[in-house]
Design a protein around this motif. Sequence first.
Motif, PDB file in Angstrom:
ATOM      1  N   GLY A 118       0.818  -1.206   0.000  1.00 38.05           N
ATOM      2  CA  GLY A 118       0.000   0.000   0.000  1.00 38.05           C
ATOM      3  C   GLY A 118       0.852   1.256   0.000  1.00 38.05           C
ATOM      4  N   ARG A 119       0.466   2.212  -0.827  1.00 38.27           N
ATOM      5  CA  ARG A 119       1.152   3.498  -0.890  1.00 38.27           C
ATOM      6  C   ARG A 119       0.127   4.618  -0.966  1.00 38.27           C
ATOM      7  NH1 ARG A 119       3.832   0.217  -4.634  1.00 38.27           N
ATOM      8  NH2 ARG A 119       6.077  -0.105  -4.276  1.00 38.27           N
ATOM      9  N   LEU A 120       0.424   5.718  -0.304  1.00 40.16           N
ATOM     10  CA  LEU A 120      -0.390   6.907  -0.503  1.00 40.16           C
ATOM     11  C   LEU A 120      -0.260   7.356  -1.955  1.00 40.16           C
ATOM     12  CD1 LEU A 120       0.623   8.801   2.752  1.00 40.16           C
ATOM     13  CD2 LEU A 120      -1.638   7.858   2.259  1.00 40.16           C
ATOM     14  N   ALA A 121      -1.382   7.780  -2.511  1.00 44.32           N
ATOM     15  CA  ALA A 121      -1.397   8.233  -3.910  1.00 44.32           C
ATOM     16  C   ALA A 121      -2.103   9.576  -3.982  1.00 44.32           C
ATOM     17  CB  ALA A 121      -2.094   7.200  -4.792  1.00 44.32           C
ATOM     18  N   GLY A 122      -1.695  10.484  -3.099  1.00 40.63           N
ATOM     19  CA  GLY A 122      -2.352  11.775  -3.004  1.00 40.63           C
ATOM     20  C   GLY A 122      -3.304  11.800  -1.816  1.00 40.63           C
ATOM     21  N   VAL A 146      -1.628   5.568   8.921  1.00 37.32           N
ATOM     22  CA  VAL A 146      -0.360   4.888   8.633  1.00 37.32           C
ATOM     23  C   VAL A 146       0.073   4.142   9.898  1.00 37.32           C
ATOM     24  CG1 VAL A 146       2.069   5.167   7.993  1.00 37.32           C
ATOM     25  CG2 VAL A 146       0.310   6.615   6.927  1.00 37.32           C
ATOM     26  N   CYS A 147       0.094   2.827   9.796  1.00 42.07           N
ATOM     27  CA  CYS A 147       0.447   1.967  10.937  1.00 42.07           C
ATOM     28  C   CYS A 147       1.501   0.952  10.496  1.00 42.07           C
ATOM     29  CB  CYS A 147      -0.788   1.251  11.473  1.00 42.07           C
ATOM     30  SG  CYS A 147      -2.191   2.320  11.849  1.00 42.07           S
ATOM     31  N   THR A 148       2.514   1.432   9.794  1.00 40.35           N
ATOM     32  CA  THR A 148       3.484   0.547   9.159  1.00 40.35           C
ATOM     33  C   THR A 148       4.670   0.192  10.048  1.00 40.35           C
ATOM     34  OG1 THR A 148       4.394   2.526   8.112  1.00 40.35           O
ATOM     35  CG2 THR A 148       2.906   1.182   6.795  1.00 40.35           C
ATOM     36  N   GLY A 149       4.755   0.780  11.247  1.00 36.68           N
ATOM     37  CA  GLY A 149       5.759   0.371  12.209  1.00 36.68           C
ATOM     38  C   GLY A 149       7.180   0.740  11.829  1.00 36.68           C
ATOM     39  N   THR A 150       8.114  -0.086  12.301  1.00 39.45           N
ATOM     40  CA  THR A 150       9.531   0.172  12.092  1.00 39.45           C
ATOM     41  C   THR A 150      10.222  -1.090  11.594  1.00 39.45           C
ATOM     42  OG1 THR A 150      10.046  -0.434  14.381  1.00 39.45           O
ATOM     43  CG2 THR A 150       9.661   1.901  13.928  1.00 39.45           C
ATOM     44  N   GLU A 278       9.643   4.397   4.021  1.00 40.89           N
ATOM     45  CA  GLU A 278      10.445   4.808   2.875  1.00 40.89           C
ATOM     46  C   GLU A 278       9.743   4.601   1.535  1.00 40.89           C
ATOM     47  OE1 GLU A 278      11.304   0.544   3.791  1.00 40.89           O
ATOM     48  OE2 GLU A 278      11.120   2.397   4.940  1.00 40.89           O
ATOM     49  N   ASP A 279       8.758   3.711   1.482  1.00 40.17           N
ATOM     50  CA  ASP A 279       8.118   3.424   0.195  1.00 40.17           C
ATOM     51  C   ASP A 279       6.604   3.323   0.354  1.00 40.17           C
ATOM     52  OD1 ASP A 279       7.817   2.851  -2.491  1.00 40.17           O
ATOM     53  OD2 ASP A 279       8.219   0.707  -2.255  1.00 40.17           O
ATOM     54  N   ILE A 280       6.029   4.327   1.019  1.00 44.62           N
ATOM     55  CA  ILE A 280       4.569   4.318   1.198  1.00 44.62           C
ATOM     56  C   ILE A 280       3.931   5.583   0.628  1.00 44.62           C
ATOM     57  CG2 ILE A 280       4.655   2.794   3.214  1.00 44.62           C
ATOM     58  CD1 ILE A 280       4.079   5.346   4.925  1.00 44.62           C
ATOM     59  N   GLY A 281       4.640   6.257  -0.272  1.00 49.96           N
ATOM     60  CA  GLY A 281       4.048   7.390  -0.977  1.00 49.96           C
ATOM     61  C   GLY A 281       3.937   8.664  -0.186  1.00 49.96           C
ATOM     62  N   GLY A 286       3.337  15.537   0.326  1.00 46.89           N
ATOM     63  CA  GLY A 286       4.232  16.576   0.808  1.00 46.89           C
ATOM     64  C   GLY A 286       5.068  16.222   2.011  1.00 46.89           C
ATOM     65  N   LEU A 287       5.238  14.921   2.281  1.00 41.30           N
ATOM     66  CA  LEU A 287       6.042  14.483   3.419  1.00 41.30           C
ATOM     67  C   LEU A 287       7.291  13.772   2.936  1.00 41.30           C
ATOM     68  CD1 LEU A 287       3.145  13.170   5.681  1.00 41.30           C
ATOM     69  CD2 LEU A 287       4.437  15.295   5.994  1.00 41.30           C
ATOM     70  N   GLU A 288       8.289  13.703   3.794  1.00 41.76           N
ATOM     71  CA  GLU A 288       9.584  13.135   3.429  1.00 41.76           C
ATOM     72  C   GLU A 288       9.566  11.611   3.543  1.00 41.76           C
ATOM     73  OE1 GLU A 288      13.479  13.114   2.143  1.00 41.76           O
ATOM     74  OE2 GLU A 288      12.166  14.861   2.322  1.00 41.76           O
ATOM     75  N   PRO A 289       9.827  10.894   2.462  1.00 40.55           N
ATOM     76  CA  PRO A 289       9.893   9.424   2.535  1.00 40.55           C
ATOM     77  C   PRO A 289      10.953   8.979   3.545  1.00 40.55           C
ATOM     78  CG  PRO A 289       9.795  10.137   0.251  1.00 40.55           C
ATOM     79  CD  PRO A 289      10.003  11.379   1.077  1.00 40.55           C
ATOM     80  N   GLY A 290      10.618   7.945   4.306  1.00 40.33           N
ATOM     81  CA  GLY A 290      11.545   7.406   5.291  1.00 40.33           C
ATOM     82  C   GLY A 290      11.585   8.143   6.604  1.00 40.33           C
ATOM     83  N   SER A 291      10.712   9.145   6.783  1.00 41.26           N
ATOM     84  CA  SER A 291      10.754   9.967   7.997  1.00 41.26           C
ATOM     85  C   SER A 291       9.794   9.438   9.053  1.00 41.26           C
ATOM     86  CB  SER A 291      10.382  11.410   7.663  1.00 41.26           C
ATOM     87  OG  SER A 291       9.038  11.493   7.193  1.00 41.26           O
TER      88      SER A 291
END
Length: 477
Positions: A118-122, A146-150, A278-281, A286-291
Amino acid sequence: MTETESIAYDVVVLGAGPVGENVADRARAAGLSAAIVENELVGGECSYWACMPSKALLRPAIARADARRVPGLSGAVQGPLDAPAVLAHRDYYTSYWKDDGQVAWLDGIGADLHRGHGRLAGPRRVSVEGPDGELRFLTARHAVAVCTGTRALLPGLPGLAEVKPWTSREATSAHEVPDRLIVVGGGVVAVEMATAWQALGSRVTVLVRGHALLPRMEPFAGELVADALKEAGADVRTGTAVTGVTREGSTVVALTDTGDRIEADEILFATGRVPHTEDIGLDTVGLEPGSWLDVDDSLRVTGSEWLYAVGDVNHRALLTHQGKYQARIAGAAIAARAAGVPLLETDLWGAHAATADHAAAPQVVFTDPEAAAVGLSLAEAESAGLRVRAVDVDMSSVAGAGLYADGYRGKARMVVDINREIVVGLTLVGPGVGELIHSATVAVVGEVPVSRLWHAVPSYPTVSEVWLRLLEAYRDM
């Protein structure tokens, strides 16, 4: 890749670990429709590679250690653990890495499961790339959570990938006991896995770059755990950083900044966690991937009206129970906003504020001895500008502790805000203290006055009588 039409839900959840499951459950309980997206096993890290398997590995080690401290029983438990039986029991508690039962639970609450990445697409939109290459889109009327953990953080050492190091996943799911194991790190994963594998028969070497184990707890916690690991046969080296690793045949070689060359069969890096973002769109909104995702106390991402980040991914408290607590808060907040109910920002302990993340997050480290803490350490309280007093008690002074284990060793520290005369933190180290921490959590969350705690009489003779010893020490200071 084929594309299907968009499906609309009230709430879309990315990640079907315990946190995502609870967000979906709370949404459904409020009458909202919910979809949950997962590209691995439903149940997440906790069920298959963290909480459940690690505690299944640790329980026999702790039970044996406790039994060895009981006169009349100690002689009966001097042999080694049955490692194959322990590993088989661990497999049972992970449901053999199958998620049928958890999928059935999702079906039972009426949440739709979408398998895939799953990725955000806007805004309010999620794409799901299925295992068959099919691409579907989900839209959220009210919220995306977003509940993708670590995931484990590995250091940038040359050649590390060729060594094939263990992370927490391999450490909790391994099917053979290595003769020699190097554990790099001094935090919770490091000390728990060192405890477990040492008890199962490995010769464990713990390498800690800093100068103490469990650095986020009161200093005595790490000291007592380190002493116990050494007594169990582990080699614990603080102030030691790994500068290089190689694999020579079946042997792993770790080089350190102290000039040592340490050989082992496996090496575990327990050196931290990074957000699984890092790979959820994130860039599409407007957010930084991997943050890490910054949130308010209702778990809504800062600056957004519809995006929530719940659990480890927001870096507030990397604990499953706190993540599930946040999920209940987020679910209530999403439902209230969907119904047009205003949230009161002044209601700090209301249904829509994760206040406990700041003031009363409990944690248990399942080593021997156990370490448990809730609220603020003395250093944290002083750094926060509170006027506090700390009282320490040797747990051996508690009658119930002596009955629990011959030669009981442990320590307790209570931190009191002397302006308000309430407990703001408690740390306990000793056998069995994990079962005591909830009483401290109630005292901290409830801001129970010390004068009232005098009337909460602990049963005699139990280890919980440590509360009386702490209150007496505070009175007599």
